[in-house]
Write an enzyme that holds these catalytic residues in place. Structure first.
Site, PDB file in Angstrom:
ATOM      1  N   SER A  52      -6.661  -9.268   6.718  1.00  0.00           N
ATOM      2  CA  SER A  52      -6.130  -9.607   8.046  1.00  0.00           C
ATOM      3  C   SER A  52      -5.473 -10.982   8.101  1.00  0.00           C
ATOM      4  O   SER A  52      -5.639 -11.725   9.071  1.00  0.00           O
ATOM      5  CB  SER A  52      -7.229  -9.477   9.103  1.00  0.00           C
ATOM      6  OG  SER A  52      -7.726  -8.152   9.138  1.00  0.00           O
ATOM      7  N   HIS A 104      -8.178  -3.118  -6.555  1.00  0.00           N
ATOM      8  CA  HIS A 104      -8.164  -3.259  -5.091  1.00  0.00           C
ATOM      9  C   HIS A 104      -9.282  -2.387  -4.507  1.00  0.00           C
ATOM     10  O   HIS A 104      -9.548  -1.299  -5.013  1.00  0.00           O
ATOM     11  CB  HIS A 104      -6.805  -2.837  -4.535  1.00  0.00           C
ATOM     12  CG  HIS A 104      -6.640  -3.181  -3.093  1.00  0.00           C
ATOM     13  ND1 HIS A 104      -7.222  -2.438  -2.087  1.00  0.00           N
ATOM     14  CD2 HIS A 104      -6.003  -4.217  -2.482  1.00  0.00           C
ATOM     15  CE1 HIS A 104      -6.925  -3.002  -0.912  1.00  0.00           C
ATOM     16  NE2 HIS A 104      -6.189  -4.077  -1.129  1.00  0.00           N
ATOM     17  N   LYS A 156       0.846  -1.205   0.000  1.00  0.00           N
ATOM     18  CA  LYS A 156       0.000   0.000   0.000  1.00  0.00           C
ATOM     19  C   LYS A 156       0.889   1.265   0.000  1.00  0.00           C
ATOM     20  O   LYS A 156       1.912   1.272  -0.655  1.00  0.00           O
ATOM     21  CB  LYS A 156      -0.978  -0.054   1.176  1.00  0.00           C
ATOM     22  CG  LYS A 156      -1.761  -1.382   1.174  1.00  0.00           C
ATOM     23  CD  LYS A 156      -2.925  -1.428   2.110  1.00  0.00           C
ATOM     24  CE  LYS A 156      -3.636  -2.777   1.971  1.00  0.00           C
ATOM     25  NZ  LYS A 156      -4.829  -2.873   2.787  1.00  0.00           N
ATOM     26  N   GLY A 166      -7.657  -4.877   7.046  1.00  0.00           N
ATOM     27  CA  GLY A 166      -7.103  -3.965   8.051  1.00  0.00           C
ATOM     28  C   GLY A 166      -7.915  -3.880   9.332  1.00  0.00           C
ATOM     29  O   GLY A 166      -7.733  -2.963  10.130  1.00  0.00           O
TER      30      GLY A 166
HETATM   31  P1  13P Z   1      -4.630  -6.392   5.599  1.00  0.00           P
HETATM   32  O1  13P Z   1      -3.830  -7.680   5.491  1.00  0.00           O
HETATM   33  O2  13P Z   1      -3.884  -5.293   6.262  1.00  0.00           O
HETATM   34  O3  13P Z   1      -5.991  -6.654   6.174  1.00  0.00           O
HETATM   35  O4  13P Z   1      -4.869  -5.872   4.096  1.00  0.00           O
HETATM   36  C1  13P Z   1      -5.367  -6.744   3.142  1.00  0.00           C
HETATM   37  C2  13P Z   1      -5.247  -6.125   1.805  1.00  0.00           C
HETATM   38  O5  13P Z   1      -5.922  -5.171   1.493  1.00  0.00           O
HETATM   39  C3  13P Z   1      -4.250  -6.684   0.875  1.00  0.00           C
HETATM   40  O6  13P Z   1      -4.409  -6.193  -0.408  1.00  0.00           O
END
Ligand code: 13P
Length: 251
Positions: free
Chosen positions: A213, A95, A11, A173
């Site tokens: 997650s 995404h 990200k 997240g």
């Molecule tokens: P998290 O693993 O932080 O939940 O994020 C998942 C994600 O959006 C991967 O592209």
């Protein structure tokens, strides 16, 4: 046999310096790992550095997004030609954070998917429902709609590299991971829709990853599901030791 893919989506984290520090620690930890494919998705300003530093290793590097056109007056955008020219091999498409914050639509994801295929990039198309849709029993409808639109006009021939990532928005997240049963159910829906669009053979070959997650503690449980062909990891991919534990989970 579908070779699992464990991918880290960084990200908007990590400068080039931080990315290289990660790799210095991470690459030796996974150097002998062959069970799964490994890919990292750094931010655009770090991508070239990560491609160079992973050259000749078992780790691939990809972009978090791209435009569908080769060039043009589109400030801030990067084209598939440009990605291919720096030996970028993978690209995330659609995404949920792009859909939410950059207004990416199913139609745009479809154009991007066709462009990625045309440029020989491995496209990872992200789909997933909101909590509201799940609670209204609309998960199946949302997933079928997103897959059908993404694959509109895509042919079975040429889409061998296609990867889908199922990322329920409520699990991203938040620390609340979808259960293996919920994920398997969603992946079956997605695979059925791919079969309808591209035929059963292509559907059987297409890897479907889970994201939301994913942590070292739940990786083995998720990966034990025959329907889950890998993981797309956000937060837990930022630390080299933690991400190496995810990649090297004990099956
Ligand atoms: P998290 O693993 O932080 O939940 O994020 C998942 C994600 O959006 C991967 O592209």
């Amino acid at each position: 046999m579908r070779k699992p893919l464990i991918a880290g989506n960084w990200k908007m984290y990590k400068t080039p310096k931080e990315s290289l520090a990660f790799l210095e620690r991470f690459l030796p930890l996974v150097a002998t790992h062959t069970r799964d494919e490994i890919a990292l998705f750094p931010t655009m300003s770090s991508l070239g550095y990560v491609i160079e530093a992973t050259h000749g290793t078992n780790v691939s590097a990809g972009a978090q997004t791209m435009h569908w056109l080769n060039e043009g007056p589109y400030t801030g955008q990067t084209s598939p030609t440009m990605l291919a020219s720096i030996h970028c091999t993978h690209v995330l498409l659609g995404h949920s954070e792009r859909r939410i914050y950059a207004n990416e639509t199913d139609e745009m994801v479809n154009l991007k998917l066709k462009a990625a295929i045309g440029h020989g990039l491995v496209p990872i198309v992200c789909v997933g429902e909101t909590l509201e849709k799940r609670q209204s029993n609309l998960t199946e409808a949302v997933l079928r709609w997103q897959i059908a639109n993404a694959l509109n006009g895509v042919e079975a021939e040429g889409s061998e590299a296609l990867v889908i990532a199922y990322e329920p928005i409520w699990a991203i997240g938040t620390g609340s991971t979808a259960t293996p049963t919920q994920v398997s159910e969603a992946h079956r829906i997605i695979r059925r829709e791919i079969a309808e669009r591209l035929g059963q053979e292509r559907a059987n070959q297409t890897r479907i990853l889970y994201g939301g997650s994913v942590k070292p503690e739940n990786t083995a449980m998720l990966m034990a599901q025959p329907e889950i062909d890998g993981a797309l990891v956000g937060g837990a991919s930022l630390d080299p030791d933690t991400f190496a534990r995810i990649v090297c989970y004990a099956s």
